[in-house]
Design a protein around this motif. Structure first.
Motif, short mmCIF file in Angstrom:
data_model
loop_
_atom_site.label_atom_id
_atom_site.label_comp_id
_atom_site.label_asym_id
_atom_site.label_seq_id
_atom_site.Cartn_x
_atom_site.Cartn_y
_atom_site.Cartn_z
N THR A 1 -6.38 -3.76 18.66
CA THR A 1 -7.81 -3.54 17.91
C THR A 1 -7.64 -3.17 16.70
OG1 THR A 1 -8.82 -2.91 20.11
CG2 THR A 1 -9.91 -2.13 18.08
N PHE A 2 -8.28 -3.96 15.62
CA PHE A 2 -8.44 -3.27 14.39
C PHE A 2 -9.56 -2.45 14.20
CE2 PHE A 2 -5.91 -7.33 14.10
CZ PHE A 2 -4.90 -6.97 12.93
N GLU A 3 -9.47 -1.09 13.47
CA GLU A 3 -10.50 -0.25 13.19
C GLU A 3 -10.28 -0.09 11.99
OE1 GLU A 3 -8.63 3.00 15.16
OE2 GLU A 3 -9.53 2.47 17.18
N ILE A 4 -11.63 -0.25 11.27
CA ILE A 4 -11.94 -0.05 9.71
C ILE A 4 -12.41 1.24 9.71
CG2 ILE A 4 -13.28 -0.66 7.89
CD1 ILE A 4 -13.58 -3.48 9.03
N LEU A 5 -11.96 2.25 8.80
CA LEU A 5 -12.24 3.56 8.55
C LEU A 5 -12.66 3.84 7.24
CD1 LEU A 5 -8.99 4.84 10.46
CD2 LEU A 5 -11.41 4.63 11.49
N GLN A 6 -13.29 4.81 7.01
CA GLN A 6 -13.57 5.25 5.37
C GLN A 6 -12.73 6.26 5.06
OE1 GLN A 6 -17.69 6.09 4.77
NE2 GLN A 6 -17.54 5.72 2.61
N SER A 7 -11.88 6.12 4.08
CA SER A 7 -11.05 7.19 3.53
C SER A 7 -11.65 7.96 2.31
CB SER A 7 -9.74 6.46 3.12
OG SER A 7 -8.90 7.46 2.76
N GLY A 8 -11.04 8.88 1.85
CA GLY A 8 -11.65 9.97 0.86
C GLY A 8 -11.72 9.10 -0.39
N GLY A 9 -12.64 9.35 -1.17
CA GLY A 9 -12.90 9.04 -2.58
C GLY A 9 -13.82 7.41 -2.56
N GLY A 10 -14.17 7.15 -1.46
CA GLY A 10 -14.99 5.83 -1.23
C GLY A 10 -14.30 4.78 -0.93
N SER A 11 -13.08 4.87 -0.46
CA SER A 11 -11.96 3.97 -0.11
C SER A 11 -11.92 3.58 1.59
CB SER A 11 -10.67 4.03 -0.76
OG SER A 11 -10.09 5.23 -0.29
N PHE A 12 -11.50 2.48 1.72
CA PHE A 12 -11.51 2.34 3.09
C PHE A 12 -10.01 1.61 3.46
CE2 PHE A 12 -15.29 1.21 1.24
CZ PHE A 12 -16.38 1.59 2.15
N LEU A 13 -9.84 1.63 4.94
CA LEU A 13 -8.40 1.46 5.28
C LEU A 13 -8.76 0.69 6.74
CD1 LEU A 13 -7.25 3.72 7.42
CD2 LEU A 13 -7.03 4.93 5.36
N PHE A 14 -7.75 0.16 7.48
CA PHE A 14 -7.97 -0.18 8.86
C PHE A 14 -6.70 0.21 9.60
CE2 PHE A 14 -5.58 -3.93 6.91
CZ PHE A 14 -4.59 -4.28 7.61
N ARG A 15 -6.58 0.43 10.64
CA ARG A 15 -5.66 0.81 11.69
C ARG A 15 -5.72 0.02 12.67
NH1 ARG A 15 -6.81 6.64 13.40
NH2 ARG A 15 -8.71 5.59 14.22
N LEU A 16 -4.33 -0.42 13.08
CA LEU A 16 -4.27 -1.49 14.16
C LEU A 16 -3.87 -0.60 15.39
CD1 LEU A 16 -3.74 -4.23 15.61
CD2 LEU A 16 -1.63 -4.36 14.51
N THR A 17 -4.44 -0.76 16.69
CA THR A 17 -3.93 0.08 17.70
C THR A 17 -3.61 -0.99 18.71
OG1 THR A 17 -6.22 0.45 18.29
CG2 THR A 17 -5.05 2.39 17.19
N ALA A 18 -2.59 -0.53 19.74
CA ALA A 18 -2.27 -1.36 20.80
C ALA A 18 -3.18 -1.12 21.88
CB ALA A 18 -1.01 -0.80 21.31
N GLN A 19 -3.34 -1.88 22.87
CA GLN A 19 -4.29 -1.52 24.27
C GLN A 19 -4.27 -0.25 24.77
OE1 GLN A 19 -3.73 -4.43 27.25
NE2 GLN A 19 -5.56 -3.87 28.25
N ASP A 20 -3.10 0.52 24.65
CA ASP A 20 -2.96 1.62 25.29
C ASP A 20 -3.34 2.81 24.35
OD1 ASP A 20 -0.74 2.03 23.68
OD2 ASP A 20 0.65 2.26 25.04
N GLY A 21 -3.61 2.66 23.22
CA GLY A 21 -4.21 3.36 22.12
C GLY A 21 -3.28 3.82 21.07
N THR A 22 -1.95 3.26 21.15
CA THR A 22 -0.99 3.60 20.42
C THR A 22 -1.04 3.06 19.08
OG1 THR A 22 0.72 3.58 22.36
CG2 THR A 22 1.65 3.48 19.74
N GLU A 23 -0.93 3.72 17.89
CA GLU A 23 -1.03 3.44 16.54
C GLU A 23 0.17 2.49 16.29
OE1 GLU A 23 -3.13 5.81 13.45
OE2 GLU A 23 -0.89 6.06 12.78
N VAL A 24 -0.19 1.14 15.89
CA VAL A 24 0.70 0.21 15.58
C VAL A 24 1.08 0.36 14.12
CG1 VAL A 24 1.50 -2.14 15.78
CG2 VAL A 24 0.28 -0.96 17.54
N ALA A 25 -0.12 0.21 13.24
CA ALA A 25 -0.03 0.05 11.88
C ALA A 25 -1.32 0.41 11.22
CB ALA A 25 0.32 -1.34 11.13
N VAL A 26 -1.00 1.01 10.02
CA VAL A 26 -2.12 1.59 8.98
C VAL A 26 -2.01 0.95 7.80
CG1 VAL A 26 -2.99 3.66 8.09
CG2 VAL A 26 -2.10 3.88 10.14
N SER A 27 -3.03 0.34 7.41
CA SER A 27 -3.14 -0.40 5.80
C SER A 27 -3.07 0.51 4.76
CB SER A 27 -4.23 -1.23 5.94
OG SER A 27 -5.41 -0.66 5.50
#
Length: 81
Positions: free
Chosen positions: A4-30
């Protein structure tokens, strides 16, 4: 089910995405993006390039074998020059 790609708001008005595996393990952060549109384009680029992307081992230390089974089926492994 795929990750799952999750879009998140970061500080200062910026954004990022996080990729998580089916079991919830964080695979990557942009890295941070300035707009949601840029985040979506970043996700599209990862989806397009990652599926059959080459694995290039740039790790330090003594050379060691990096076999396809370490990365999973369909992974193309290339030794760093």
């Amino acid at each position: 089910m795929a990750g799952t790609f999750e879009i998140l708001q970061s500080g200062g008005g910026s954004f990022l995405f996080r990729l998580t595996a089916q079991d919830g393990t964080e695979v990557a952060v942009s890295p941070k993006f300035t707009t949601i549109r840029d985040v979506v384009e970043g996700i599209a680029a990862v989806r397009e390039n990652a599926a059959m992307g080459l694995v290039v081992d740039h790790s330090s230390g003594a050379p060691r074998p990096f076999r396809e089974e370490h990365a999973g089926p369909g992974c193309n492994v290339v030794a760093a020059a």
